[in-house]
Motif scaffolding. Structure first.
Motif, PDB file in Angstrom:
ATOM      1  N   SER A   1       0.836  -1.220   0.000  1.00  0.00           N
ATOM      2  CA  SER A   1       0.000   0.000   0.000  1.00  0.00           C
ATOM      3  C   SER A   1       0.858   1.253   0.000  1.00  0.00           C
ATOM      4  N   PHE A   2       2.035   1.165   0.654  1.00  0.00           N
ATOM      5  CA  PHE A   2       2.967   2.303   0.614  1.00  0.00           C
ATOM      6  C   PHE A   2       3.450   2.552  -0.822  1.00  0.00           C
ATOM      7  N   GLY A   3       3.928   1.490  -1.466  1.00  0.00           N
ATOM      8  CA  GLY A   3       4.457   1.612  -2.834  1.00  0.00           C
ATOM      9  C   GLY A   3       3.403   2.176  -3.774  1.00  0.00           C
ATOM     10  N   HIS A   4       2.176   1.664  -3.648  1.00  0.00           N
ATOM     11  CA  HIS A   4       1.143   2.086  -4.577  1.00  0.00           C
ATOM     12  C   HIS A   4       0.709   3.534  -4.330  1.00  0.00           C
ATOM     13  N   SER A   5       0.753   3.949  -3.056  1.00  0.00           N
ATOM     14  CA  SER A   5       0.402   5.355  -2.778  1.00  0.00           C
ATOM     15  C   SER A   5       1.453   6.293  -3.366  1.00  0.00           C
ATOM     16  N   ARG A   6       2.693   5.796  -3.513  1.00  0.00           N
ATOM     17  CA  ARG A   6       3.753   6.621  -4.103  1.00  0.00           C
ATOM     18  C   ARG A   6       3.962   6.316  -5.590  1.00  0.00           C
ATOM     19  N   GLU A   7       3.123   5.424  -6.110  1.00  0.00           N
ATOM     20  CA  GLU A   7       3.198   5.015  -7.535  1.00  0.00           C
ATOM     21  C   GLU A   7       4.549   4.426  -7.941  1.00  0.00           C
ATOM     22  N   ILE A   8       5.088   3.544  -7.064  1.00  0.00           N
ATOM     23  CA  ILE A   8       6.284   2.779  -7.448  1.00  0.00           C
ATOM     24  C   ILE A   8       5.991   1.285  -7.240  1.00  0.00           C
ATOM     25  N   PRO A   9       6.602   0.433  -8.054  1.00  0.00           N
ATOM     26  CA  PRO A   9       6.338  -1.003  -7.897  1.00  0.00           C
ATOM     27  C   PRO A   9       6.995  -1.587  -6.643  1.00  0.00           C
ATOM     28  N   VAL A  10       6.373  -2.653  -6.117  1.00  0.00           N
ATOM     29  CA  VAL A  10       6.905  -3.379  -4.969  1.00  0.00           C
ATOM     30  C   VAL A  10       7.226  -4.792  -5.424  1.00  0.00           C
ATOM     31  N   MET A  11       8.480  -5.172  -5.199  1.00  0.00           N
ATOM     32  CA  MET A  11       8.931  -6.496  -5.647  1.00  0.00           C
ATOM     33  C   MET A  11       9.292  -7.342  -4.428  1.00  0.00           C
ATOM     34  N   TYR A  12       8.975  -8.630  -4.487  1.00  0.00           N
ATOM     35  CA  TYR A  12       9.305  -9.551  -3.401  1.00  0.00           C
ATOM     36  C   TYR A  12      10.151 -10.678  -3.965  1.00  0.00           C
ATOM     37  N   ASP A  13      11.416 -10.769  -3.495  1.00  0.00           N
ATOM     38  CA  ASP A  13      12.255 -11.918  -3.858  1.00  0.00           C
ATOM     39  C   ASP A  13      11.995 -13.002  -2.818  1.00  0.00           C
ATOM     40  N   LEU A  14      11.217 -14.000  -3.241  1.00  0.00           N
ATOM     41  CA  LEU A  14      10.794 -15.040  -2.307  1.00  0.00           C
ATOM     42  C   LEU A  14      11.824 -16.144  -2.123  1.00  0.00           C
ATOM     43  N   GLY A  15      12.796 -16.216  -3.000  1.00  0.00           N
ATOM     44  CA  GLY A  15      13.812 -17.276  -2.867  1.00  0.00           C
ATOM     45  C   GLY A  15      13.238 -18.634  -3.186  1.00  0.00           C
ATOM     46  N   SER A  16      12.802 -19.334  -2.141  1.00  0.00           N
ATOM     47  CA  SER A  16      12.391 -20.714  -2.333  1.00  0.00           C
ATOM     48  C   SER A  16      11.168 -20.878  -3.233  1.00  0.00           C
ATOM     49  N   GLY A  17      10.201 -20.005  -3.051  1.00  0.00           N
ATOM     50  CA  GLY A  17       9.068 -20.065  -3.958  1.00  0.00           C
ATOM     51  C   GLY A  17       8.169 -21.261  -3.751  1.00  0.00           C
ATOM     52  N   CYS A  18       7.377 -21.196  -2.697  1.00  0.00           N
ATOM     53  CA  CYS A  18       6.508 -22.300  -2.345  1.00  0.00           C
ATOM     54  C   CYS A  18       5.166 -22.121  -3.048  1.00  0.00           C
ATOM     55  N   LEU A  19       4.741 -23.149  -3.773  1.00  0.00           N
ATOM     56  CA  LEU A  19       3.464 -23.061  -4.492  1.00  0.00           C
ATOM     57  C   LEU A  19       2.383 -23.897  -3.815  1.00  0.00           C
ATOM     58  N   MET A  20       2.759 -24.555  -2.712  1.00  0.00           N
ATOM     59  CA  MET A  20       1.803 -25.432  -2.050  1.00  0.00           C
ATOM     60  C   MET A  20       1.935 -25.227  -0.552  1.00  0.00           C
ATOM     61  N   ASP A  21       0.826 -25.234   0.151  1.00  0.00           N
ATOM     62  CA  ASP A  21       0.875 -24.996   1.597  1.00  0.00           C
ATOM     63  C   ASP A  21       1.572 -26.163   2.303  1.00  0.00           C
ATOM     64  N   LEU A  22       2.747 -25.903   2.859  1.00  0.00           N
ATOM     65  CA  LEU A  22       3.512 -26.983   3.500  1.00  0.00           C
ATOM     66  C   LEU A  22       3.439 -26.914   5.026  1.00  0.00           C
ATOM     67  N   ARG A  23       2.579 -26.038   5.552  1.00  0.00           N
ATOM     68  CA  ARG A  23       2.485 -25.932   7.010  1.00  0.00           C
ATOM     69  C   ARG A  23       2.051 -27.229   7.682  1.00  0.00           C
ATOM     70  N   PRO A  24       1.133 -27.984   7.063  1.00  0.00           N
ATOM     71  CA  PRO A  24       0.775 -29.245   7.707  1.00  0.00           C
ATOM     72  C   PRO A  24       1.972 -30.205   7.827  1.00  0.00           C
ATOM     73  N   TYR A  25       3.060 -29.912   7.120  1.00  0.00           N
ATOM     74  CA  TYR A  25       4.227 -30.800   7.158  1.00  0.00           C
ATOM     75  C   TYR A  25       5.373 -30.164   7.950  1.00  0.00           C
ATOM     76  N   ASN A  26       5.038 -29.195   8.798  1.00  0.00           N
ATOM     77  CA  ASN A  26       6.017 -28.541   9.674  1.00  0.00           C
ATOM     78  C   ASN A  26       6.998 -27.622   8.964  1.00  0.00           C
ATOM     79  N   ILE A  27       6.638 -27.145   7.779  1.00  0.00           N
ATOM     80  CA  ILE A  27       7.458 -26.115   7.135  1.00  0.00           C
ATOM     81  C   ILE A  27       6.616 -24.844   7.165  1.00  0.00           C
ATOM     82  N   HIS A  28       6.948 -23.975   8.116  1.00  0.00           N
ATOM     83  CA  HIS A  28       6.034 -22.887   8.452  1.00  0.00           C
ATOM     84  C   HIS A  28       6.416 -21.531   7.900  1.00  0.00           C
TER      85      HIS A  28
END
Ligand SMILES: *Cc1c(COP(=O)(O)O)cnc(C)c1O
Length: 463
Positions: free
Chosen positions: A245-272
């Motif tokens: 919301s900060f980036g958008h109020s200032r009209e600049i993009p917000v980028m997130y480098d997630l690294g691992s990139g999880c596409l599936m919820d792994l919390r039930p398997y103790n990866i939180h």
């Protein structure tokens, strides 16, 4: 004639060895130059041994196995399969993720012939390399657009270079991490031509730190997943939602480098600690980058998803060509992404997900089986089944114990370090770990089909 002279005379010539039954066999399957070199070496060695009085035989039959070992060593490829018994699922040194059967088959299909890599079959003209994964990336992550490059380091570099060259990028000091010894956010930033504007303290960054840093030359806000690093205790960071919301109020993009990139919820398997790519996209992040071969379980790649307008701009950067994904990787990536369309099947088909989500009883059963076979065949080592913990690796940290079962071996005739080395240097290398004077083999990362080879390797090492 004394014994030495007799032996020297019986020493065959290189040509005689080549013409023998053995020589003909080697020539059929191995390069001639390696065969010749091995024969020469062994004959020379034998001649020295005769002169030293340590050789008792110099026949072709007697030398054949030494020659064969030398030929095999020389003809063996350097990059070869190993058994990962470390329990670290995403092990960068061991190739991170194994591909699913389906992905490997698709690679083979594309590798051995021509393909429509950059050819639009409907239009009959030049097409786009990235078109093959665009639909799947959109479908799976919910993003407007997406494509992939060589790896995630390249993805970050490319995004910064395309959108922030010569301008400032605000990053929290607590997120200026180094990953795997060679990827450092400040260095990547410098190479991209963007100017790093670090804010906050190592343990705490507040919203007002970002607000104070913003100026006319700010191009972007970057958030970086801390991956294998945690600051514990008196800490604070600004959530991605607030940054957006900060980036958008200032009209600049917000980028997130997630690294691992999880596409599936792994919390039930103790990866939180892994945010889901889909959640980050839904929260409105303009660009999200992640690796193809970490939690995703595919080939080495860097995936960029986000707003269409930004993705199109990035694709026009000449650097995109320098870090472009090759067709074999693309073939693997498309097949793996296709497997994600059905999550339950993905957990079974994709080895990384299978190992991370396997239930403890199944791991135990496999460890028990390995243990029983070893106990039956090996007498001079103490062999036990034990509970221990595995690691996800790839920057994904399980918060709680990631329980597993291991086979522990304490050899009686050699040291545990010798055993570790012998296993590592064996015919099929076995990579293990040592804990409390015992060698541990973690059943989580050992596939059922590897068990016979594993057992054979351990027996050979203890002989
Ligand atoms: C692993 C990682 C990278 C580098 O990704 P590669 O695919 O190894 O190039 C970049 N950023 C973060 C946060 C990571 O965890």
């Amino acid at each position: 004639m004394n014994k030495k002279q007799e032996l020297l005379l019986s020493l065959p010539s290189v040509d005689e060895v080549l013409k023998s039954r053995h020589g003909q066999g080697w020539l059929e399957s191995c390069p001639r130059r390696y065969v010749l070199a091995a024969i020469r070496d062994v004959i020379d060695l034998r001649r020295k041994e005769i002169l030293d009085g340590t050789a008792g035989d110099a026949s072709i039959e007697d030398m054949a196995s030494d020659i064969e070992i030398k030929i095999q060593r020389a003809s063996r490829v350097s990059l070869r399969p190993v058994i990962n018994a470390t329990g670290i699922v995403i092990h960068t040194n061991l190739g991170r993720s194994a591909l699913s059967e389906g992905a490997a088959e698709n690679v083979k299909r594309i590798a051995t012939g021509y393909s429509n890599l950059e050819y639009d079959l409907d239009a009959g003209m030049r097409g786009k390399r990235y078109s093959h994964i665009k639909r799947l990336l959109r479908e799976i992550t919910g993003a407007e657009d997406g494509f992939a490059v060589n790896n995630n380091a390249a993805a970050v570099l490319l995004c910064l270079s395309s959108l922030a060259k010569g301008r400032e990028v605000i990053v929290s000091r607590g997120e200026l991490v180094e990953i795997g010894g060679s990827f450092r956010i400040p260095d990547v930033m410098a190479y991209s031509g963007a100017v790093l504007r670090e804010v906050g303290a190592t343990n705490k960054t507040h919203m007002h730190d970002y607000e104070d840093a913003f100026n006319d030359n700010t191009a972007m806000v970057l958030k970086v997943h801390q991956s294998n690093y945690r600051i514990i205790g008196f800490t604070e960071d600004v959530s991605i939602e607030r940054l957006i919301s900060f980036g958008h109020s200032r009209e600049i993009p917000v980028m997130y480098d997630l690294g691992s990139g999880c596409l599936m919820d792994l919390r039930p398997y103790n990866i939180h600690s892994e945010p889901l790519v889909q959640d980050i996209v839904r929260s409105g992040a303009d660009l999200v980058t992640f690796s193809g071969d970490k939690l995703l379980g595919g080939p080495q790649a860097g995936i960029i998803v986000g707003k269409k307008e930004l993705i199109e701009k990035i694709q026009k950067n000449p650097l995109t060509r320098a870090v472009r994904i090759d067709k074999l990787t693309l073939a693997a990536l498309e097949a793996v992404l296709m497997e994600y369309v059905d999550e339950d099947k993905a957990k079974k088909k994709i080895p990384t997900l299978r190992m991370l989500t396997e239930n403890r009883q199944d791991i135990k059963a496999r460890a028990k089986k390995i243990c029983a076979i070893l106990k039956r065949d090996i007498k001079d080592a103490a062999i036990d089944l034990r509970e221990d913990s595995s690691q996800a690796g790839g920057g994904a940290l399980p918060e709680k114990d990631f329980l597993t079962f291991v086979v522990s071996i304490r050899p009686e005739k050699i040291s545990v370090n010798d055993l570790e080395e012998r296993l590592r240097r064996g015919e099929v290398p076995i990579i293990s770990r040592i804990k409390d004077g015992c060698l541990l083999l973690d059943a989580r990362t050992i596939s059922p089909h590897e068990v016979p080879v594993l057992v054979k390797g351990i027996k050979a090492a203890l002989r």
